[in-house]
Motif scaffolding. Structure first.
Motif, mmCIF file in Angstrom:
data_model
loop_
_atom_site.group_PDB
_atom_site.id
_atom_site.type_symbol
_atom_site.label_atom_id
_atom_site.label_comp_id
_atom_site.label_asym_id
_atom_site.label_seq_id
_atom_site.Cartn_x
_atom_site.Cartn_y
_atom_site.Cartn_z
ATOM 1 N N ASN A 1 13.395 71.506 84.530
ATOM 2 C CA ASN A 1 14.818 71.804 84.659
ATOM 3 C C ASN A 1 15.224 72.994 83.787
ATOM 4 N N ALA A 2 14.287 73.442 82.946
ATOM 5 C CA ALA A 2 14.385 74.687 82.166
ATOM 6 C C ALA A 2 15.304 74.613 80.954
ATOM 7 N N GLY A 3 15.719 73.409 80.565
ATOM 8 C CA GLY A 3 16.521 73.281 79.356
ATOM 9 C C GLY A 3 15.727 73.541 78.097
ATOM 10 N N ASN A 4 14.444 73.187 78.102
ATOM 11 C CA ASN A 4 13.655 73.278 76.875
ATOM 12 C C ASN A 4 13.342 74.724 76.490
ATOM 13 N N ILE A 5 12.962 75.552 77.454
ATOM 14 C CA ILE A 5 12.688 76.956 77.132
ATOM 15 C C ILE A 5 13.961 77.634 76.641
ATOM 16 N N THR A 6 15.096 77.233 77.215
ATOM 17 C CA THR A 6 16.398 77.735 76.786
ATOM 18 C C THR A 6 16.678 77.335 75.345
ATOM 19 N N ALA A 7 16.407 76.068 75.033
ATOM 20 C CA ALA A 7 16.703 75.532 73.700
ATOM 21 C C ALA A 7 15.800 76.145 72.632
ATOM 22 N N TYR A 8 14.503 76.229 72.900
ATOM 23 C CA TYR A 8 13.589 76.804 71.916
ATOM 24 C C TYR A 8 13.979 78.243 71.593
ATOM 25 N N TRP A 9 14.291 79.013 72.617
ATOM 26 C CA TRP A 9 14.664 80.407 72.390
ATOM 27 C C TRP A 9 15.939 80.497 71.551
ATOM 28 N N GLY B 1 16.960 78.331 69.344
ATOM 29 C CA GLY B 1 16.606 77.970 67.977
ATOM 30 C C GLY B 1 15.873 79.078 67.243
ATOM 31 N N TYR B 2 14.911 79.694 67.918
ATOM 32 C CA TYR B 2 14.177 80.785 67.276
ATOM 33 C C TYR B 2 15.124 81.938 66.919
ATOM 34 N N LYS B 3 16.059 82.252 67.827
ATOM 35 C CA LYS B 3 17.003 83.338 67.548
ATOM 36 C C LYS B 3 17.909 82.995 66.362
ATOM 37 N N GLU B 4 18.371 81.750 66.289
ATOM 38 C CA GLU B 4 19.242 81.354 65.182
ATOM 39 C C GLU B 4 18.526 81.449 63.840
ATOM 40 N N TYR B 5 17.284 80.997 63.798
ATOM 41 C CA TYR B 5 16.522 81.085 62.546
ATOM 42 C C TYR B 5 16.276 82.541 62.165
ATOM 43 N N GLN C 1 17.667 70.019 71.134
ATOM 44 C CA GLN C 1 16.293 70.395 71.481
ATOM 45 C C GLN C 1 15.824 71.645 70.736
ATOM 46 N N LYS C 2 16.760 72.486 70.311
ATOM 47 C CA LYS C 2 16.369 73.698 69.588
ATOM 48 C C LYS C 2 15.730 73.377 68.231
ATOM 49 N N THR C 3 15.945 72.158 67.732
ATOM 50 C CA THR C 3 15.424 71.819 66.405
ATOM 51 C C THR C 3 13.903 71.829 66.346
ATOM 52 N N ALA C 4 13.235 71.718 67.494
ATOM 53 C CA ALA C 4 11.768 71.790 67.492
ATOM 54 C C ALA C 4 11.300 73.167 67.024
ATOM 55 N N SER C 5 12.044 74.202 67.382
ATOM 56 C CA SER C 5 11.670 75.547 66.929
ATOM 57 C C SER C 5 11.892 75.688 65.426
ATOM 58 N N PHE C 6 12.900 75.009 64.889
ATOM 59 C CA PHE C 6 13.098 75.015 63.435
ATOM 60 C C PHE C 6 11.904 74.366 62.739
ATOM 61 N N GLU C 7 11.480 73.208 63.260
ATOM 62 C CA GLU C 7 10.360 72.488 62.644
ATOM 63 C C GLU C 7 9.075 73.321 62.669
ATOM 64 N N ILE C 8 8.816 73.962 63.795
ATOM 65 C CA ILE C 8 7.619 74.798 63.908
ATOM 66 C C ILE C 8 7.658 75.923 62.879
ATOM 67 N N SER C 9 8.790 76.590 62.789
ATOM 68 C CA SER C 9 8.932 77.693 61.842
ATOM 69 C C SER C 9 8.832 77.206 60.402
ATOM 70 N N ASP C 10 9.422 76.055 60.114
ATOM 71 C CA ASP C 10 9.339 75.493 58.764
ATOM 72 C C ASP C 10 7.886 75.164 58.404
ATOM 73 N N PHE C 11 7.158 74.589 59.358
ATOM 74 C CA PHE C 11 5.771 74.181 59.111
ATOM 75 C C PHE C 11 4.860 75.394 58.918
ATOM 76 N N LEU C 12 5.000 76.381 59.789
ATOM 77 C CA LEU C 12 4.128 77.553 59.736
ATOM 78 C C LEU C 12 4.557 78.541 58.652
ATOM 79 N N GLY C 13 5.824 78.441 58.242
ATOM 80 C CA GLY C 13 6.361 79.433 57.315
ATOM 81 C C GLY C 13 6.709 80.733 58.009
ATOM 82 N N ARG C 14 6.772 80.693 59.326
ATOM 83 C CA ARG C 14 7.054 81.856 60.176
ATOM 84 C C ARG C 14 7.218 81.371 61.603
#
Length: 351
Positions: free
Chosen positions: A189-197, A199-203, A165-178
């Protein structure tokens, strides 16, 4: 470059050892849509984008995590997967299990799942079990079963789901360039907010981006345990996908909120349905009611001073509107019936 799914695109960021074990439906690569009409409604000066996860193969964001969870089950030689679900997880688990040849067992609360989602699980051949209880009780059951029997849990408690699920944050960052300045999304169930965060931290840590967003989540008012600070025994909301009273990733969601300097709020059913209709009426984007929590939260926080002027925002829309068509029909005017007559049609159409 041909798109082959999130595991192929982000293989080096994900926990699969060999590409031959990948089970994919070419999930991911979903649209990031500029919300021009919504921007015009806002008091604040904001640039708003909609991450439309309803464009995934089973029409929800769950496919991102499920490709990794099921691929890992295949890699380990497992034979079956199990999940508790309010709908979207069951649809995704059933589809990826069918793709892989694994058996799928889904446990759902009786009468608390939209037919659009239930039909998917049934058509993909899952063994569907309804219980006389809520989602939280269903999750307790499948946890006990997965711990004592040879079946793999594929709810978001499985860390491989979060990885996908963290890959959505990668795609957003790739698309926006930031990375965006704020990321808004529904919290169930709060898995998605966990996953996005995650992903953003890893990038950010790998140097792909130079900033981190403020994670901004919204629960339904009738199912808002994180906001209230206590479990909700009998959660009630039209937003079935986030009708959860004891989120499995509760602590991790609070960590994402606190580490990012964000917030988790709540929206009433009326606010959710209003945002749901605004998205469809003005942006041409049809999402399920729970998905609209991100935009309901945006409209609620607009003008309060929470958002810095000129900021870039992304709003996750977690699933397609056809997942829960009853709400669409119930919240819309009934079609008017006329004879086979041009004048009558023109009168009703107000042309």
């Amino acid at each position: 470059m041909e798109w082959k799914g999130v595991l192929h695109r982000y293989f080096d960021h994900l926990p699969i050892e060999k590409r031959k074990n990948i089970v994919s439906l070419n999930e991911g690569n979903t649209p990031l849509i500029r919300a021009n009409s919504i921007e015009e409604k806002l008091e604040d000066d904001l640039e708003v984008y909609l991450k439309y996860e309803g464009a995934n193969p089973t029409c929800s964001f769950k496919d991102r995590g499920m490709t990794v969870a099921v691929s890992k089950a295949v890699e380990r030689g497992e034979k079956a997967v199990i999940c508790a679900s309010t709908g979207n997880t069951s649809a995704s688990a059933a589809a990826f299990a069918a793709r892989s040849g694994l058996e799928a067992i889904v446990v759902i609360p009786e009468g608390k799942i939209a037919f659009g989602k239930l039909s998917q699980a049934m058509m993909h051949g899952a063994r569907v079990v309804q219980i006389r209880g809520n989602f939280d009780e269903a999750l307790e059951l499948v946890l006990e079963i997965s711990e004592n029997y040879p079946v793999t849990l594929v709810n978001s408690l499985n860390p491989n789901r979060i990885e996908g699920q963290k890959t959505a944050s990668f795609e957003i960052s790739d698309f926006l360039g930031r990375a965006p300045d704020y990321h808004l999304l529904p919290v169930g169930n709060a898995g998605n907010i966990t996953a996005y965060w995650k992903g953003y931290k890893e990038y950010y840590e790998s140097g792909e981006t130079e900033r981190l967003p403020r994670m901004t989540g919204f629960q339904a008012a009738g199912a808002s345990p994180i906001v209230n600070g206590e479990k909700v025994e009998n959660p009630e909301t039209v937003a079935t996908a986030i009708r959860i009273g004891n989120p499995a990733s509760w602590e991790k969601a609070e960590n994402a909120r606190d580490e990012s300097g964000g917030m988790i709020g709540k929206a009433t059913d009326e606010e959710l349905v209003d945002a749901y209709r605004v998205l469809a009426d003005t942006e041409g984007v049809f999402c399920e009611p729970a998905s609209a929590a991100s935009v309901a939260g945006l409209l609620k926080m607009d003008g309060t001073g929470y958002f810095d002027q000129g900021s870039v925002l992304t709003c996750t829309l977690t699933g397609h509107g056809l997942k829960d068509p009853d709400i669409a029909i119930d919240s819309s005017p009934e079609p008017k019936t006329v004879g086979v007559d041009v004048d009558e049609v023109l009168e009703v159409a107000d042309i």
